[in-house]
Design a protein around this motif. Structure first.
Motif, PDB file in Angstrom:
ATOM      1  N   TYR A  32      -5.176 -56.179  -0.813  1.00 28.24           N
ATOM      2  CA  TYR A  32      -3.877 -56.283  -1.211  1.00 28.24           C
ATOM      3  C   TYR A  32      -3.109 -57.905  -1.170  1.00 28.24           C
ATOM      4  O   TYR A  32      -2.941 -58.293  -1.749  1.00 28.24           O
ATOM      5  N   ALA A  33      -3.431 -58.020   0.103  1.00 27.29           N
ATOM      6  CA  ALA A  33      -2.751 -59.167   0.365  1.00 27.29           C
ATOM      7  C   ALA A  33      -3.971 -60.046   0.038  1.00 27.29           C
ATOM      8  O   ALA A  33      -3.230 -61.897  -0.294  1.00 27.29           O
ATOM      9  N   TRP A  34      -4.882 -60.336  -0.013  1.00 31.50           N
ATOM     10  CA  TRP A  34      -5.571 -61.145  -1.132  1.00 31.50           C
ATOM     11  C   TRP A  34      -5.713 -61.013  -2.832  1.00 31.50           C
ATOM     12  O   TRP A  34      -5.467 -62.490  -2.977  1.00 31.50           O
ATOM     13  N   HIS A  35      -5.186 -60.405  -3.292  1.00 32.00           N
ATOM     14  CA  HIS A  35      -5.570 -60.600  -4.765  1.00 32.00           C
ATOM     15  C   HIS A  35      -3.891 -60.280  -5.115  1.00 32.00           C
ATOM     16  O   HIS A  35      -3.236 -61.822  -5.816  1.00 32.00           O
ATOM     17  N   ASN A  36      -2.961 -60.081  -4.181  1.00 35.18           N
ATOM     18  CA  ASN A  36      -1.554 -60.261  -4.437  1.00 35.18           C
ATOM     19  C   ASN A  36      -0.629 -61.803  -3.515  1.00 35.18           C
ATOM     20  O   ASN A  36      -0.278 -62.105  -3.954  1.00 35.18           O
ATOM     21  N   ASP A  37      -0.971 -61.864  -2.241  1.00 39.14           N
ATOM     22  CA  ASP A  37      -0.768 -62.905  -1.728  1.00 39.14           C
ATOM     23  C   ASP A  37      -1.644 -64.364  -1.420  1.00 39.14           C
ATOM     24  O   ASP A  37      -0.771 -65.419  -2.129  1.00 39.14           O
ATOM     25  N   TYR A  38      -2.113 -64.144  -0.754  1.00 40.58           N
ATOM     26  CA  TYR A  38      -3.346 -65.312  -1.792  1.00 40.58           C
ATOM     27  C   TYR A  38      -3.610 -65.352  -2.244  1.00 40.58           C
ATOM     28  O   TYR A  38      -3.257 -67.132  -3.259  1.00 40.58           O
ATOM     29  N   GLY A  39      -4.298 -64.705  -4.051  1.00 44.23           N
ATOM     30  CA  GLY A  39      -3.902 -65.551  -5.300  1.00 44.23           C
ATOM     31  C   GLY A  39      -2.989 -66.228  -5.857  1.00 44.23           C
ATOM     32  O   GLY A  39      -2.209 -67.183  -6.320  1.00 44.23           O
ATOM     33  N   THR A  40      -1.409 -65.084  -5.232  1.00 43.49           N
ATOM     34  CA  THR A  40       0.149 -65.683  -6.300  1.00 43.49           C
ATOM     35  C   THR A  40       0.332 -67.307  -5.334  1.00 43.49           C
ATOM     36  O   THR A  40       0.625 -68.029  -5.790  1.00 43.49           O
ATOM     37  N   ALA A  41      -0.344 -67.671  -4.105  1.00 46.70           N
ATOM     38  CA  ALA A  41      -0.536 -68.798  -3.359  1.00 46.70           C
ATOM     39  C   ALA A  41      -1.238 -70.076  -3.807  1.00 46.70           C
ATOM     40  O   ALA A  41      -1.000 -70.618  -4.315  1.00 46.70           O
ATOM     41  N   VAL A  42      -2.726 -69.532  -4.306  1.00 46.87           N
ATOM     42  CA  VAL A  42      -3.317 -70.378  -5.095  1.00 46.87           C
ATOM     43  C   VAL A  42      -2.898 -70.610  -6.209  1.00 46.87           C
ATOM     44  O   VAL A  42      -2.595 -72.101  -6.231  1.00 46.87           O
ATOM     45  N   LEU A  43      -1.879 -69.900  -6.905  1.00 55.13           N
ATOM     46  CA  LEU A  43      -1.771 -70.264  -8.570  1.00 55.13           C
ATOM     47  C   LEU A  43      -0.096 -71.348  -7.692  1.00 55.13           C
ATOM     48  O   LEU A  43      -0.036 -71.799  -9.051  1.00 55.13           O
ATOM     49  N   LEU A  44       0.781 -70.856  -6.638  1.00 53.70           N
ATOM     50  CA  LEU A  44       1.666 -71.623  -6.827  1.00 53.70           C
ATOM     51  C   LEU A  44       1.540 -73.122  -6.379  1.00 53.70           C
ATOM     52  O   LEU A  44       1.822 -74.341  -7.097  1.00 53.70           O
ATOM     53  N   ALA A  45       0.278 -73.347  -5.731  1.00 57.26           N
ATOM     54  CA  ALA A  45      -0.592 -74.301  -5.446  1.00 57.26           C
ATOM     55  C   ALA A  45      -0.943 -74.950  -6.569  1.00 57.26           C
ATOM     56  O   ALA A  45      -0.574 -76.477  -7.347  1.00 57.26           O
TER      57      ALA A  45
END
Length: 367
Positions: free
Chosen positions: A102-115
């Protein structure tokens, strides 16, 4: 955001999770209203069969890939005006072992997208959030007034007492409408990742001057829901049981209140959010709901005859991450976006009884 197309102009939108339940409906509506969706989806096995995009996205530009792929995101973001971020693992999860996924897909994925959005100078984001960020919601006590509920006791649930109690006087609380100012009190791993996603997007907006509307979906249902998976929503679980000739199993006493909102209404809310002008440098949360609450028991009772199946069975008990009542105020969506739900509950449930749903490859565990 300077230079963003007017509502009458063509808007190019990257939809992450574009082959999914909500994302595909957003893509259809964007295309139908003269805009250009670009769909990105990882086709994870908990949501898609055979690792191929479903037929209903064949009319759109589709790219298979992960939202954690910064290089791919950089290529796609150079072509668009805005992002509609739907990609996420959903549901409560089966147990704490699901937390890293969950943390990988939802949070890390969002962080990569925002960057990647920062690098590409894309400054408009519509973020799929969820009512789960509110936890147990908002309650009042007839003696002590507005108060957060005490955790439900196992002994109460075993005795068939499901409503939460006042932490001060131990009396029964009355549920109230939840507006966007309510505190964020996640009760599951999924909910915690959604809160983190909102915080990441809010920080990005402050740092970049970007605009974010976080659409807090309530219980979304309709065509293209995933089925035959423990991560699916309650409407899908009930329909799967009925299609097997089994009674839908309703936890607690069936009187727990929710707001069931049709996916076509949710897609329209996304379109309105993409074309509206929120204040720069802020995240604006918006409840997306029907404004007409129903109980889980009413959902089961409506769906069973529509599917030609047996009546629901009340089984008591409660799942660890479940809340008793969570019903939203629709006021901000109406005032801020001009959004009100249009699909009637009975009509939507009748459609769900025969609608196309998606079957995952490996329903037992998130990747």
């Amino acid at each position: 955001m300077p230079g963003f197309p007017l509502a009458s102009d063509t808007v190019r939108v990257l939809i992450t999770g574009g082959a999914g339940f909500v994302g595909s409906h957003v893509a259809d509506l964007l295309a139908a209203t003269g805009h250009e969706p670009v769909l990105l989806d990882a086709l994870v096995p908990t949501a898609h069969q055979n690792g191929r995009p479903p037929g209903y996205v064949s009319g759109h530009r589709f790219v298979a890939g992960e939202v954690t792929d910064a290089v791919l995101l950089g290529e796609l973001l150079g072509e668009v005006d805005a992002v509609c971020h739907q990609a996420a693992l959903v549901g409560h999860g089966l147990d704490p072992a699901d937390a890293p996924a969950y943390a990988w897909h939802n949070d890390y994925g969002t962080a990569v997208l925002l960057a990647a959005m920062y690098t590409a100078r894309v400054r408009r984001l519509v973020l799929a959030s969820s009512m789960v960020v509110y936890g147990e919601g908002v309650y009042t006590c007839p003696v002590d007034g507005a108060t957060p509920p005490a955790p439900r006791r196992t002994s109460d649930i075993d005795a068939g007492v499901f409503d939460p109690r006042c932490p001060v006087c131990d009396g029964t609380l009355t549920p109230e409408l939840v507006d966007e100012s309510a505190p964020l009190l996640p009760r599951s791993t999924y909910a915690a990742t959604k809160v983190a996603t909102e915080h990441l997007a809010a920080a990005w907006a402050r740092q970049t001057g970007g605009t974010v509307r976080a659409l807090r979906y309530h219980n979304v249902y309709g065509p293209r829901m995933p089925q035959d998976t423990p991560y699916a929503g309650v409407a899908s679980l009930f329909r799967s049981a009925l299609r097997r000739g089994e009674s839908p199993l309703v936890f607690e006493d069936g009187r727990q209140r929710r707001d069931f909102v049709h996916v076509r209404d949710v897609a329209r809310a996304n379109l309105l959010a993409l074309l509206a002008d929120p204040p720069p440098g802020e995240l604006v949360p918006v409840n997306i709901c029907s404004g007409t609450p129903h109980t889980v028991g009413e959902l089961a009772a409506e769906l069973a005859p529509a599917c030609g199946g047996p009546p629901p069975r009340i089984v008591g008990g409660a799942r660890p991450a479940d809340v008793r009542h969570i019903v939203a105020s629709p006021a901000r969506a109406r005032d801020d976006l001009g959004f009100t739900a249009q699909v009637d509950f009975a009509d939507g449930i009748a459609e769900l009884a025969t609608a196309e749903l998606r079957t995952p490859v490996h329903p037992a565990r998130v990747p």
